[in-house]
Enzyme design. Structure first.
Site, mmCIF file in Angstrom:
data_model
loop_
_atom_site.group_PDB
_atom_site.id
_atom_site.type_symbol
_atom_site.label_atom_id
_atom_site.label_comp_id
_atom_site.label_asym_id
_atom_site.label_seq_id
_atom_site.Cartn_x
_atom_site.Cartn_y
_atom_site.Cartn_z
ATOM 1 N N GLY A 9 0.787 -1.189 0.064
ATOM 2 C CA GLY A 9 0.137 -0.015 -0.234
ATOM 3 C C GLY A 9 0.822 1.177 0.139
ATOM 4 O O GLY A 9 0.435 2.085 0.772
ATOM 5 N N VAL A 61 -2.484 -6.878 -3.591
ATOM 6 C CA VAL A 61 -2.120 -7.815 -2.761
ATOM 7 C C VAL A 61 -3.496 -9.176 -2.674
ATOM 8 O O VAL A 61 -2.991 -10.328 -2.100
ATOM 9 C CB VAL A 61 -2.134 -7.430 -1.015
ATOM 10 C CG1 VAL A 61 -0.783 -6.442 -1.014
ATOM 11 C CG2 VAL A 61 -3.254 -6.805 -0.649
ATOM 12 N N SER A 140 -6.099 -1.378 13.487
ATOM 13 C CA SER A 140 -7.059 -0.236 13.360
ATOM 14 C C SER A 140 -7.845 -0.268 14.899
ATOM 15 O O SER A 140 -7.683 -1.261 15.399
ATOM 16 C CB SER A 140 -8.105 -0.171 12.388
ATOM 17 O OG SER A 140 -9.171 0.526 12.628
ATOM 18 N N TYR A 153 -15.671 -4.631 8.436
ATOM 19 C CA TYR A 153 -14.477 -4.129 8.467
ATOM 20 C C TYR A 153 -13.874 -4.318 9.955
ATOM 21 O O TYR A 153 -12.588 -4.616 10.124
ATOM 22 C CB TYR A 153 -14.350 -2.635 8.043
ATOM 23 C CG TYR A 153 -13.286 -1.874 8.426
ATOM 24 C CD1 TYR A 153 -12.136 -2.110 7.520
ATOM 25 C CD2 TYR A 153 -13.086 -0.743 9.424
ATOM 26 C CE1 TYR A 153 -10.711 -1.321 7.805
ATOM 27 C CE2 TYR A 153 -12.002 -0.245 9.749
ATOM 28 C CZ TYR A 153 -10.742 -0.582 8.821
ATOM 29 O OH TYR A 153 -9.594 0.175 9.072
ATOM 30 N N LYS A 157 -10.329 -6.172 10.888
ATOM 31 C CA LYS A 157 -9.267 -6.047 11.866
ATOM 32 C C LYS A 157 -9.101 -6.367 13.050
ATOM 33 O O LYS A 157 -8.148 -6.458 13.613
ATOM 34 C CB LYS A 157 -9.402 -4.303 11.856
ATOM 35 C CG LYS A 157 -9.198 -3.417 10.721
ATOM 36 C CD LYS A 157 -7.778 -3.557 10.373
ATOM 37 C CE LYS A 157 -7.404 -2.803 8.832
ATOM 38 N NZ LYS A 157 -6.177 -2.724 8.389
ATOM 39 N N VAL A 186 -7.267 8.786 11.121
ATOM 40 C CA VAL A 186 -6.097 9.276 10.146
ATOM 41 C C VAL A 186 -6.635 9.814 8.983
ATOM 42 O O VAL A 186 -7.327 9.308 8.135
ATOM 43 C CB VAL A 186 -5.052 8.333 9.932
ATOM 44 C CG1 VAL A 186 -3.750 8.997 9.241
ATOM 45 C CG2 VAL A 186 -4.614 7.418 11.234
ATOM 46 N N THR A 188 -6.333 10.332 5.570
ATOM 47 C CA THR A 188 -5.593 9.860 4.327
ATOM 48 C C THR A 188 -6.650 9.788 3.155
ATOM 49 O O THR A 188 -7.823 10.157 3.222
ATOM 50 C CB THR A 188 -4.929 8.464 4.557
ATOM 51 O OG1 THR A 188 -5.873 7.577 4.888
ATOM 52 C CG2 THR A 188 -3.996 8.538 5.610
#
Length: 252
Positions: A9, A61, A140, A153, A157, A186, A188
């Site tokens: 990534g 990936v 996370s 999600y 994690k 974060v 991004t």
């Protein structure tokens, strides 16, 4: 040869920030990502600025066969990886379980869990032969707690958190460190990806407070990697000052 860091990534966000920081520290880099144009730009800049060598791998990936191929066909001296940063990961959608998009589920499971495993299997094998290495898995806050509509999600994690512990046990006899880095919010491309390109919706996630930035996480990773050989940072949870839990945020 100088030390080598392999970053997945690597074309943006935390991965790109890690590439810059590790280049500053003199590491040669293997940058793996899906967007070849961005990888090329980053690689060219870092090689020129820091006089390091950079290998670019344009790959997803999720593609097990291709990941095996592109890694195993690296020149032998590039397989002496000192640090693996498993950064590739994403979230898709924010729906309750009964309304979830199963394609989104597949994308998250295939990227966040299986993709991490495909890369780790190959690279950990090299590290076992070397009797040294350090694997950094980016988790996370979603791997520590579950929040409304985060269902799949969060599950991916949580799986990464279990893999952190399992890897640490399995690789202990070979002198390989394993560190989990768990960021809170974060800013991004994460939310842009989650909301499938809806930038205005993504921006609202960070309204009214100062979120973390990619550089904050890269610096935490470097702290873990730069500890003495007898020290391993097992687990690090990093939050903005304004965030107490996954969903408790002080906004102005």
């Amino acid at each position: 040869m100088a030390k080598i860091a392999l970053i997945t990534g690597a074309s943006s966000g935390i991965g790109e920030a890690c590439a810059h920081l590790f280049a500053q520290q003199g590491y040669h880099l293997i940058l793996l990502g899906r967007r070849e144009n961005l990888l090329e730009k980053i690689a060219h800049h870092l090689a020129d600025k820091y006089a390091i060598e950079v290998k670019k791998i344009q790959a997803d990936v999720r593609d097990k066969e291709n990941i095996n191929y592109v890694l195993e066909t690296l020149p032998a001296n590039w397989k002496n990886v000192d640090v693996l940063i498993n950064n590739a990961g994403l979230s898709q959608g924010l729906d309750p379980i009964d309304k979830g998009n199963t394609d989104d589920w597949d994308t998250m499971i295939d990227t966040n869990i299986k993709g991490l495993l495909y890369v780790s299997k190959v690279v950990s094998g090299w590290m076992v032969e070397q009797k040294k290495g350090h694997i950094i898995n980016i988790g996370s806050i979603a791997g520590k707690e579950v929040y409304a509509n985060g269902n799949v999600y969060c599950a991916t994690k949580h799986a990464v958190e279990a893999l952190n512990q399992g890897m640490r046990i399995d690789l202990l006899p070979h002198g390989i460190k394993v560190t989990a880095i768990h960021p809170g919010m974060v800013e991004t491309e994460f939310s842009i990806v989650r909301f499938k390109g809806d930038e205005s919706r993504a921006k609202k996630v960070y309204d009214g407070f100062e979120p973390l930035i990619a550089q904050d996480i890269a610096e935490a990773i470097w702290f873990a990697v730069s500890r003495p050989p007898h020290v391993n940072i097992n687990d690090m949870l990093i939050m903005p000052t304004a965030q107490a839990t996954a969903t408790t945020v002080k906004r102005d």
